[in-house]
Design an enzyme around this catalytic site. Structure first.
Site, PDB file in Angstrom:
ATOM      1  N   ALA A 202       0.893  -1.354  -0.050  1.00  0.00           N
ATOM      2  CA  ALA A 202      -0.148   0.062   0.039  1.00  0.00           C
ATOM      3  C   ALA A 202       0.892   1.048  -0.172  1.00  0.00           C
ATOM      4  O   ALA A 202       1.951   1.013   0.365  1.00  0.00           O
ATOM      5  CB  ALA A 202      -0.888   0.030   1.140  1.00  0.00           C
ATOM      6  N   ASP A 209       7.859  10.007   9.591  1.00  0.00           N
ATOM      7  CA  ASP A 209       7.552  11.031  10.901  1.00  0.00           C
ATOM      8  C   ASP A 209       7.360   9.874  12.016  1.00  0.00           C
ATOM      9  O   ASP A 209       7.468  10.328  13.176  1.00  0.00           O
ATOM     10  CB  ASP A 209       6.339  11.888  10.666  1.00  0.00           C
ATOM     11  CG  ASP A 209       6.662  12.855   9.324  1.00  0.00           C
ATOM     12  OD1 ASP A 209       7.824  13.480   9.434  1.00  0.00           O
ATOM     13  OD2 ASP A 209       5.866  13.263   8.626  1.00  0.00           O
TER      14      ASP A 209
END
Length: 347
Positions: A202, A209
Site C-alpha cells: 500500500a 515521521d
C-alpha cells in the site's frame, strides 16, 4: 517522572503527517508533547492541490520566546521533521542549542539532514545517499554510509528502508542501524543491526515521521540496545496498521448492524417509549463502549479524576455532574466517555 518532547514539524488538516503522525502515538506511550507546526496545510503535498500557511523563522522565535517567558522551556527530547527554508532551520538550530545548554542530556531526533549536534537520525536510503554523497549498493556500502553519518555527529543512525535484497525474499525490505556508545572505561563501541521487515502492499504518507517518533520513544526505554528499540519501533509500524484496520472494520460493521436494529425499534415508540429508550440506550452503549475499550485496553491510556471530596464520588452516575477535562490531548472526548463508562452512564 514526566518526559517532555518539543516536536517541530508540519501539520495537515486532512491526513496524518508530521505532528499529526508523531504527537498522539508519543502521548499514548506516556510522553508529554509540545507541538510547533512548521507549516499548516489543508493536506499533504502529494495531492494535486494544497493550501495553507508557512511558519516563518521570526514567528517560530516569537512562539519559543513565549514558552521561555513562562519558564516552561525544559525538554528531554526535541523532534524535528519537515522544514521549508534555511532561515527556519537556522532558527530551529539556535533553539536546540539553547535547550542543550540548559539540559546537556537533551536528545535531538531528526528524520534526515543532521546538523552536527543531532543525536538520532532516521533517513531512508535516498536521504542517506544524498547526505553523504555515497551510493548504497551493498550492505558494506550501507555500513560505510552510516559511519559517514556518525562522523557528522549523530550517535544513532537508522536507515529506515533500503533497496538491498532481503534474505527472506522480495516481500521484505531491509533496514539497517548503527549505534555508537561510550563504555564505562571510556572506550567506544558500535552496535550494528539489520532487520528484514515485512512489506505492506500500500502507499502511505507520514510513516517516516511516525518512525522517528517511535524510535525516540523506544530508545528512551532501551538507550543502549538499538536492536530492541528498532524491533519495538517496527512492531508498532507494522501492527499499528493491521490493528487499526481490524478495529475500524469491526466498528463500522457493528455500527451498521446496531443502526439497523435501532431503526427496527422505531415501531416501539408509539407503544412504549420507556422500553424504546432502554433498548436504544443499551444499543448505543454496545457501540460506543468499543471506543472506550480501545482507549483502556489497546492504547493502555490511564485517566485520573480529581474531585473535592470522597462524598462527591458516591454521587457520580446517580445525579447530574460536569467533568472538566484538561484538554492536553486530542482524545479528551474519549477520556470523558471513559469516565461515563466507569460510572455506568455511557450510552
Amino acid at each position: 517522572m514526566e518526559c517532555r518532547v518539543l516536536s517541530i514539524q508540519s501539520h495537515v488538516v486532512r491526513g496524518y503527517v508530521g505532528n499529526k503522525s508523531a504527537s498522539f502515538p508519543l502521548q499514548v506511550l506516556g510522553f508529554e508533547v509540545d507541538s510547533i507546526n512548521s507549516v499548516q496545510f489543508s493536506n499533504h503535498t502529494g495531492y494535486s492541490h494544497w493550501k495553507g500557511q508557512v511558519l516563518t523563522a521570526d514567528e517560530l522565535h516569537v512562539l519559543y520566546e513565549g514558552i521561555k517567558l513562562n519558564n516552561v522551556h525544559h525538554y528531554d527530547y526535541v523532534l524535528t521533521g519537515y522544514t521549508r527554508d534555511t532561515s527556519f532551520l537556522e532558527m530551529v538550530v539556535d533553539i536546540i542549542q539553547e535547550l542543550k545548554r540548559a539540559n546537556p542530556n537533551l536528545v535531538y531526533v531528526r528524520s534526515s539532514e543532521p546538523p552536527p549536534f543531532a543525536d538520532i537520525i532516521t533517513p531512508n536510503q535516498f536521504e542517506a545517499e544524498l547526505l553523504t554523497g555515497k551510493k548504497i549498493s551493498t550492505e558494506k556500502d550501507a555500513v560505510e554510509v552510516m559511519d559517514l553519518l556518525h562522523a557528522m555527529g549523530p550517535d544513532t543512525v537508522v536507515i529506515t528502508s533500503s533497496d538491498l535484497p532481503s534474505r527472506l525474499g522480495d516481500k521484505f525490505l531491509v533496514s539497517l542501524g548503527s549505534q555508537r556508545t561510550v563504555q564505562p572505561d571510556g572506550s567506544r563501541s558500535t552496535q550494528r543491526v539489520r532487520m528484514d521487515v515485512p512489506k505492506v502492499d500500500a502507499v502511505f504518507v507520514g510513516t517516516g515521521d511516525l518512525f522517528a517518533a517511535m524510535l525516540l520513544a523506544w530508545t528512551h526505554h532501551y538507550p543502549n540496545d538499538l536492536k530492541m528499540a528498532c524491533e519495538k519501533t517496527f512492531s508498532v509500524m507494522h501492527h499499528a496498521f493491521v490493528a487499526q484496520l481490524v478495529l475500524g472494520l469491526v466498528f463500522v460493521a457493528s455500527g451498521l448492524a446496531i443502526n439497523l436494529i435501532q431503526l427496527l425499534t422505531c415501531v416501539l415508540w408509539p407503544i412504549n417509549r420507556q422500553l424504546y429508550r432502554r433498548i436504544n440506550t443499551r444499543l448505543s452503549y454496545s457501540l460506543w463502549s468499543q471506543l472506550v475499550m480501545i482507549l483502556e485496553w489497546w492504547s493502555g491510556t490511564e485517566c485520573t479524576l480529581f474531585m473535592d471530596s470522597d462524598s462527591t464520588l458516591g454521587k457520580l452516575g446517580k445525579e447530574h455532574a460536569i467533568i472538566v477535562l484538561n484538554h492536553n490531548y486530542e482524545i479528551d472526548f474519549l477520556c470523558g466517555w471513559n469516565m461515563a463508562e466507569r460510572f455506568g452512564v455511557l450510552g
